[in-house]
Structure formats: C-alpha cells, structure tokens
Enzyme design. Structure first.
Site, mmCIF file in Angstrom:
data_model
loop_
_atom_site.group_PDB
_atom_site.id
_atom_site.type_symbol
_atom_site.label_atom_id
_atom_site.label_comp_id
_atom_site.label_asym_id
_atom_site.label_seq_id
_atom_site.Cartn_x
_atom_site.Cartn_y
_atom_site.Cartn_z
ATOM 1 C CE LYS A 160 -1.683 1.514 4.117
ATOM 2 N NZ LYS A 160 -1.326 2.897 4.458
ATOM 3 C CG ASN A 161 2.233 2.761 3.574
ATOM 4 O OD1 ASN A 161 1.082 3.081 3.293
ATOM 5 N ND2 ASN A 161 2.634 2.557 4.823
ATOM 6 N NE ARG A 167 -2.182 12.324 8.594
ATOM 7 C CZ ARG A 167 -2.445 13.554 8.964
ATOM 8 N NH1 ARG A 167 -3.632 13.871 9.386
ATOM 9 N NH2 ARG A 167 -1.520 14.490 8.931
ATOM 10 C CB CYS A 224 -4.173 11.232 12.252
ATOM 11 S SG CYS A 224 -3.610 9.563 11.989
ATOM 12 N NE ARG A 245 0.312 10.000 10.254
ATOM 13 C CZ ARG A 245 -0.156 9.034 9.475
ATOM 14 N NH1 ARG A 245 -1.332 8.510 9.710
ATOM 15 N NH2 ARG A 245 0.544 8.590 8.453
ATOM 16 C CG ASP A 287 3.327 1.370 9.608
ATOM 17 O OD1 ASP A 287 2.855 2.185 10.410
ATOM 18 O OD2 ASP A 287 3.582 1.650 8.423
ATOM 19 C CB ILE A 315 7.274 6.877 14.653
ATOM 20 C CG1 ILE A 315 8.505 5.970 14.500
ATOM 21 C CG2 ILE A 315 6.978 7.639 13.359
ATOM 22 C CD1 ILE A 315 9.778 6.655 14.061
ATOM 23 N NE ARG A 327 -6.837 3.977 5.751
ATOM 24 C CZ ARG A 327 -5.900 4.536 6.504
ATOM 25 N NH1 ARG A 327 -6.097 4.707 7.777
ATOM 26 N NH2 ARG A 327 -4.781 4.950 5.981
HETATM 27 N N1 EPU Z 1 6.476 14.749 10.827
HETATM 28 C C1 EPU Z 1 6.597 16.076 11.104
HETATM 29 N N2 EPU Z 1 6.402 16.978 10.101
HETATM 30 C C2 EPU Z 1 6.092 16.610 8.833
HETATM 31 C C3 EPU Z 1 5.988 15.235 8.545
HETATM 32 C C4 EPU Z 1 6.191 14.322 9.560
HETATM 33 O O1 EPU Z 1 6.869 16.454 12.243
HETATM 34 O O2 EPU Z 1 5.933 17.471 7.971
HETATM 35 C C5 EPU Z 1 6.706 13.746 11.899
HETATM 36 C C6 EPU Z 1 5.437 12.920 12.193
HETATM 37 O O3 EPU Z 1 4.565 13.588 13.075
HETATM 38 C C7 EPU Z 1 6.038 11.660 12.776
HETATM 39 C C8 EPU Z 1 7.348 11.506 12.011
HETATM 40 O O4 EPU Z 1 7.616 12.778 11.424
HETATM 41 O O5 EPU Z 1 6.318 11.857 14.132
HETATM 42 C C9 EPU Z 1 7.350 10.469 10.925
HETATM 43 O O6 EPU Z 1 6.170 10.562 10.155
HETATM 44 P P1 EPU Z 1 6.165 10.321 8.593
HETATM 45 O O7 EPU Z 1 5.967 11.624 7.906
HETATM 46 O O8 EPU Z 1 7.334 9.510 8.195
HETATM 47 O O9 EPU Z 1 4.840 9.483 8.404
HETATM 48 P P2 EPU Z 1 3.930 9.504 7.114
HETATM 49 O O10 EPU Z 1 4.762 9.753 5.923
HETATM 50 O O11 EPU Z 1 2.749 10.364 7.360
HETATM 51 C C10 EPU Z 1 4.195 6.959 6.529
HETATM 52 C C11 EPU Z 1 3.288 5.785 6.349
HETATM 53 C C12 EPU Z 1 2.733 5.372 7.704
HETATM 54 C C13 EPU Z 1 3.905 5.005 8.609
HETATM 55 C C14 EPU Z 1 4.874 6.196 8.719
HETATM 56 C C15 EPU Z 1 6.116 5.890 9.514
HETATM 57 C C16 EPU Z 1 2.446 6.115 4.101
HETATM 58 C C17 EPU Z 1 1.297 6.447 3.220
HETATM 59 N N3 EPU Z 1 2.211 6.160 5.434
HETATM 60 O O12 EPU Z 1 3.398 7.997 7.094
HETATM 61 O O13 EPU Z 1 1.932 4.215 7.478
HETATM 62 O O14 EPU Z 1 3.439 4.685 9.899
HETATM 63 O O15 EPU Z 1 5.276 6.608 7.387
HETATM 64 O O16 EPU Z 1 6.786 4.822 8.963
HETATM 65 O O17 EPU Z 1 3.523 5.806 3.634
HETATM 66 C C18 EPU Z 1 0.222 2.672 7.945
HETATM 67 O O18 EPU Z 1 0.454 2.146 6.844
HETATM 68 O O19 EPU Z 1 -0.517 2.136 8.808
HETATM 69 C C19 EPU Z 1 0.819 3.965 8.260
HETATM 70 C C20 EPU Z 1 0.353 4.755 9.214
#
Ligand code: EPU
Length: 417
Positions: free
Chosen positions: A22-23, A92, A116, A121, A304, A326, A397
C-alpha cells in the site's frame, strides 16, 4: 458495518502470498500526475486506500482503468489542481498529490489533512521543503495553496525523516530547474521504489535508500511500466501471527531484505526463520520469549509493526518494554488487548510495559486504526473463544483479503455483516 469473527486456538500452517505494498503504491500512483501519458502499474493491491487515491486523481481529470492487479493511469488531461476536502479527509496520504501538482502545473490547492487517530502528523516539513524549492505557500480556509512558475532546485534538510515528506519533495524536484539535495531523508524501501520508478520515467535521482538524495531536475517525465514491491508490513503481520499461534507457514512473494528489523526481533522471541530470495518460512516455538521493542525510522523496527508485536508480547514469557518513538498516540490497541486479558500498562505516554499472560480470552473489541486492527486479529487467533472485531473498515484500508488469507492458513476466521 462489517465485523471480523475469529475463534482462536488453531496453529497456522500452509502458504500465503503477499500483496503489493500500500505505502509504495500510493506515492507511485500520485507520481503519475508528473507524466503526460500513460503509466501502467502491476501488483496493485485491492485496498480501500488505493481506491481513494484513484478517486482523487480521477477527480483531477486523470483517466484510470484497472483490471486484476493492474492499474493504468493517464494524467495527460488533468485540468484541475484542487484536491478537495471530501476526498483528502478519507486518507492522509492524499497530501502526496501536492508535490506533483505544483511541479507540473505550477499551482496546487490541497485540503490540509485533518486529525488522525495515531498522532498529530503535521505536514510542516512537506511545506517547508516546497518553499525551499521556491514555491509560495499559503494556508487558507483549511486548504494549502502552493504556487511556483517553475520550482528551483535547492538543498533541504528534514528536521526529522518523514516518509511521505521525502516522497513529496522527491517527486516535486524531478521537474525543478537545477539540482535538489534532500538531507536527513527517509530511507524506507518505499522511497527506493519510488525513486527507481521515477528514474524509469526519465528522472535523475541518486542516493535513494541513504539519508542524502540528489535529484537533478529534468524538463519532463515519460510513460513507464512499474511493478509495486511486496508489502513488508503485511509480511511482518503474517510472520507475527505464525509465531503467536506456534504455527509453521511459508510466506511467498515477499522481500526478506526489507524486514531485517522484524526478523531480528522475531528470532529473539524464539521463532525459527528461514529466508530465501522471495520467501520466508516462520516456525513458531512452544514458549514465546519476551523482547523489548523501540520503533525507529527504517532500517529500525517499524512503527507499523508495533501493535502486532504488542499482541505477541501479551502471551510471551516475561516482561516486554515497548517504546513508540514515531507517533505520540499509537497505543490505543493496548486498551482493547486489556479487554482480552492482556496485562499492559502505559508508562510515560510513549512506553508500554507488557507482562506476558498464559492465555488471552475472546472478547468483543474495536479496531482504532489499520495496524491496531491487525494486532486484534493476531490476539483473536490465539485467544480462547470467539472474538468479534468491529470497525474493520480500518483494516480494509491496508490488508488485502486478510480473512481469506488467514482462512487458507487454517484459521477459523470470517467476515460477518
Ligand atoms: N512529521 C513532522 N512533520 C512533517 C511530517 C512528519 O513532524 O511534515 C513527523 C510525524 O509527526 C512523525 C514523524 O515525522 O512523528 C514520521 O512521520 P512520517 O511523515 O514519516 O509518516 P507519514 O509519511 O505520514 C508513513 C506511512 C505510515 C507510517 C509512517 C512511519 C504512508 C502512506 N504512510 O506515514 O503508514 O506509519 O510513514 O513509517 O507511507 C500505515 O500504513 O498504517 C501507516 C500509518
């Protein structure tokens, strides 16, 4: 609303095949916005999140056709640059259209993702990165608006590695003028898959998989044919389920190189793991040993997989400390596991102490997010009696045909309406 009903106590055995990730699929599908022409994806999982991003791109004017695991995206005629709240609020990851839209059309308006269940996030780093590439950003009435005649390559340092943030900037920078260097970038396999797909489309990206990614901008990208990598979290979920039930399963169509952190921890619990190039055998043990877990960005232990490991540690011999570093609110499943007889206390917000119990008991429980639902399925597989899990739309999802796959492995599991 659908529920999943599981009668626990059966050891898993047999073979299961892993679906596309998915990701990895979500940013790849968003990246087709960068191309005037057709992009063909294969090994596309049939999931609610995939349908959501497809619907979003169709609303922007993309033409999509899908058939048995393939998806053809044609963004030649995209004529809308606004991703509306009604579509973005469903998922998201819709924020992934921001970078491609502003890079190709010079203007993007994307609803700010709302609250969320697992944490705040924020997307501040996505926006700061686009600003570094010369976009002007404004936030009004719940929408992010980004404008730039043409993005200009620059250096950008992520305060914290972000997966979708790195993906958004990498996609945007492919069409920027000049060279972009992303520092402290995320290193997940999904980033590597996206970079290699973009390179197939004509982008010039190097360093993916390390924390410094360099992108030399090009004038345009071209059609390509891309296979989605296997889902490492689905792989890990089946591995933990096999270990929890003391089963013996062969997981096919996966990539063991992507799950070193999970293999390492499962081995420490006593499970036997045999890997080949694209399969993994997991053989559970009589008595699961407790291990401590700390979630970290890749290649560390993935957040995850934290909920699924908590279910496993609930029936381990001894105490386990689980630290979630995280997301700030990713222990909601602990309260549901407590209802099944687990002994878990949350100390200091991001740390859980799990004291292993002899057995879990079936109970009606509720899924709060995607991975929490997987942990409740694992708990249900080992619990005494019949568990009903509600709100399984969270699970739909991100897990393709999960009840069918577990059923083929011998579990007593069914979807009830
Ligand atoms: N963060 C910030 N600012 C930003 C972006 C992120 O502070 O602008 C922080 C977040 O709050 C968090 C950390 O950085 O504390 C890491 O978050 P990240 O941005 O890496 O998460 P994401 O990109 O929103 C993806 C996956 C998630 C997975 C996380 C961590 C996708 C679509 N989603 O989310 O997947 O948990 O990386 O590996 O790729 C899931 O599949 O169940 C899922 C939640």
């Amino acid at each position: 609303m659908d529920k999943i009903q599981i009668t626990g106590g059966r050891k898993l055995h047999g073979e299961v095949t892993i679906s596309g990730a998915k990701n990895a699929a979500l940013p790849l599908i968003a990246s087709s916005l960068l191309v005037k022409g057709k992009v063909l994806f294969s090994n596309v999982p049939d999931l609610r999140d995939i349908r959501s991003i497809k619907e979003l791109l169709e609303d922007l004017g993309a033409r999509c056709s899908c058939e048995a695991g393939t998806l053809e995206m044609d963004c030649s005629h995209v004529d809308k640059i606004e991703a509306e709240y009604e579509l973005v609020r469903k998922m998201r990851a819709s924020i992934l259209v921001l970078g491609p839209l502003v890079a190709r059309f010079g203007h993007a308006k994307v609803s700010l993702p709302g609250g969320c269940a697992i944490g705040a996030r924020p997307v501040n780093l996505h926006l700061a990165g686009l600003e570094a590439l010369g976009a002007s950003i404004s936030l009004e009435h719940g929408y992010i608006e980004a404008r730039a005649d043409r993005l200009i390559g620059n250096e950008f340092y992520f305060d914290t590695p972000t997966v979708t943030g790195t993906e958004n900037l990498m996609m945007a920078a492919t069409l920027a003028k000049g060279t972009t260097v992303l520092r402290n970038a995320a290193r997940e396999p999904e980033i590597v898959a996206l970079a290699s797909a973009l390179n197939q489309m004509g982008a010039k990206i190097s360093g993916e998989g390390s924390s410094v990614i360099t992108i030399e901008g090009v004038d345009q990208l071209s059609p390509a044919s891309i296979r989605i990598i296997p889902d490492r979290i689905e792989t890990g979920t089946f591995m933990v389920a096999a270990a929890a039930t003391g089963g013996n399963i062969l997981i096919n169509g996966c990539d063991p190189e992507h799950i070193g952190g999970i293999i390492n921890k499962l081995k420490a619990t006593g499970a036997r793991i045999e890997t080949s190039k694209d399969s993994i055998r997991v053989i559970g043990c009589e008595q699961i040993k407790s291990v401590d877990i700390k979630t970290l960005p890749y290649p560390g232990f993935p957040t995850d997989m934290q909920a699924q490991f908590m279910a496993l540690m609930s029936i381990a011999d001894g105490n386990s400390v689980i630290h979630e570093s995280i997301f700030e609110n990713r222990f909601v499943h602990a309260n549901e596991l407590l209802r099944m007889g687990a002994n878990i206390s949350i100390t200091g917000g991001n740390t859980a102490m799990v004291r292993g119990v002899k057995e879990l008991q079936a109970a009606p429980v509720m899924a709060s997010d995607l991975r929490a639902s997987a942990s409740l399925v694992i708990a249900g597989l080992v619990a005494k009696g019949t568990t009903q899990i509600s709100r399984v739309y969270h699970m739909d999802r991100g897990y393709e045909a999960i009840e069918k796959k577990f059923s083929l492995l011998g579990a007593d599991i069914q979807r009830i309406r």
